[in-house]
Design an enzyme around this catalytic site. Sequence first.
Site, PDB file in Angstrom:
ATOM      1  N   PHE A 119     -12.297  -1.787   2.059  1.00 37.98           N
ATOM      2  CA  PHE A 119     -11.753  -2.933   1.317  1.00 37.98           C
ATOM      3  C   PHE A 119     -10.749  -3.627   2.219  1.00 37.98           C
ATOM      4  O   PHE A 119      -9.762  -3.023   2.646  1.00 37.98           O
ATOM      5  CB  PHE A 119     -11.060  -2.503   0.023  1.00 37.98           C
ATOM      6  N   ASP A 204      -6.583  -1.634   9.777  1.00 39.50           N
ATOM      7  CA  ASP A 204      -6.089  -2.275   8.561  1.00 39.50           C
ATOM      8  C   ASP A 204      -5.160  -1.293   7.842  1.00 39.50           C
ATOM      9  O   ASP A 204      -5.612  -0.364   7.178  1.00 39.50           O
ATOM     10  CB  ASP A 204      -7.260  -2.668   7.669  1.00 39.50           C
ATOM     11  N   LYS A 232       1.283  -5.379   1.482  1.00 43.19           N
ATOM     12  CA  LYS A 232       1.673  -4.554   0.343  1.00 43.19           C
ATOM     13  C   LYS A 232       3.120  -4.074   0.400  1.00 43.19           C
ATOM     14  O   LYS A 232       4.023  -4.811   0.044  1.00 43.19           O
ATOM     15  CB  LYS A 232       0.684  -3.406   0.183  1.00 43.19           C
TER      16      LYS A 232
END
Length: 378
Positions: A119, A204, A232
Amino acid sequence: MNAFGPPKLMLVRGEGSHVWDSDGNEYVDLLGGIAVNALGHAHPALVDAVSDQLRTLGHVSNFFTSEPQVRLAERLLALLGGTGGKVFLANSGSEANEAALKLTRRTGRTKLVAAEGAFHGRTMGALALTAKAAYREPFEPLPGDVTWVPYGDVEALRTAVDDETAAVVLEPIQGEAGVVLPPDGYLVAAREITRDQGALLWVDEVQTGIGRTGHWFAHDPDCEPDVVTLAKGLGGGVPIGACVGLGAAGELFQPGNHGTTFGGNPVACAAALAVLETIEADQLLQHAAAVGTQLREGLAADPRVTDVRGKGLLVGLTLAGDHAAAVVGAAQDAGFIVNMPGPDLIRLAPPLVLAADDAAAFLAAWPGILDTAFGEGS
């Protein structure tokens, strides 16, 4: 717009790892805004940093820079090993990954290799690197020439990467897939493979970075990535993302290649600096590692849990059956917010300040939550 379905709750305030809804009900937040609220809710250091910066200089656009932006870029490069590089500051993980995707095109190659289960975001470029069919198919055709390989399979990666590959993009732990860890040495092997073929290694760390796993980053420093993307937890709830190009990769973008109006906003950068300083000052890396171990050991004790995974305060577990939706509901009724990335999967990504007592309270309630979810509680 109805992009996510009906909201589960109307939350009105938070403090530390606790939130309250509009009816006055209190919950322990074990999701942390999907791994975002690193310092929990209303942390004084974050509130003070944002307030002070907004009183001083709120926004400058990308025609100018500001002290918090420069300090944050230097701090991130230092945390990543001080090997030199450049930082592009964005507003989110998807934007950071979009920047990285464009950066790979500056190699002169277009082929990308990504992992099944990955993702990387929901914007069109990031979505092209996201594996889940339900996210991808309504929007195909997507940009990019992407080859998919099984996550953790070194030989499959070696076969897929060739001298036309621009980059391999990998998460050090796949969060959306249910907190899936690769075999030891996987990213180091990916480094060797990409280096042999002249391709970039892009890690990532949008979900796993900034202390989430009990370390500043989840990847093995020996893998020496070319590109690292972050978001985040970086802003502790204030939107910010970063695409970090290390070494020569930091030189790929030239003036005019990319831009953002809000990215690198001094307020967001001040928030990120407060997050980094608080994690260090309050020893939250060690705290996340200890409380994460407490959670994983406690959750694994129930036989209705067939597997528990993760590092630090990124915890995933598999249930004996497709009861995850019922677990989310039963946990909420018991005063705990948890997340289900799949029908039999539960994910926890609480604030790094989660108290051991709150973790213990959740573990004490856990058998009753499972009783209700498995239909054994009535």
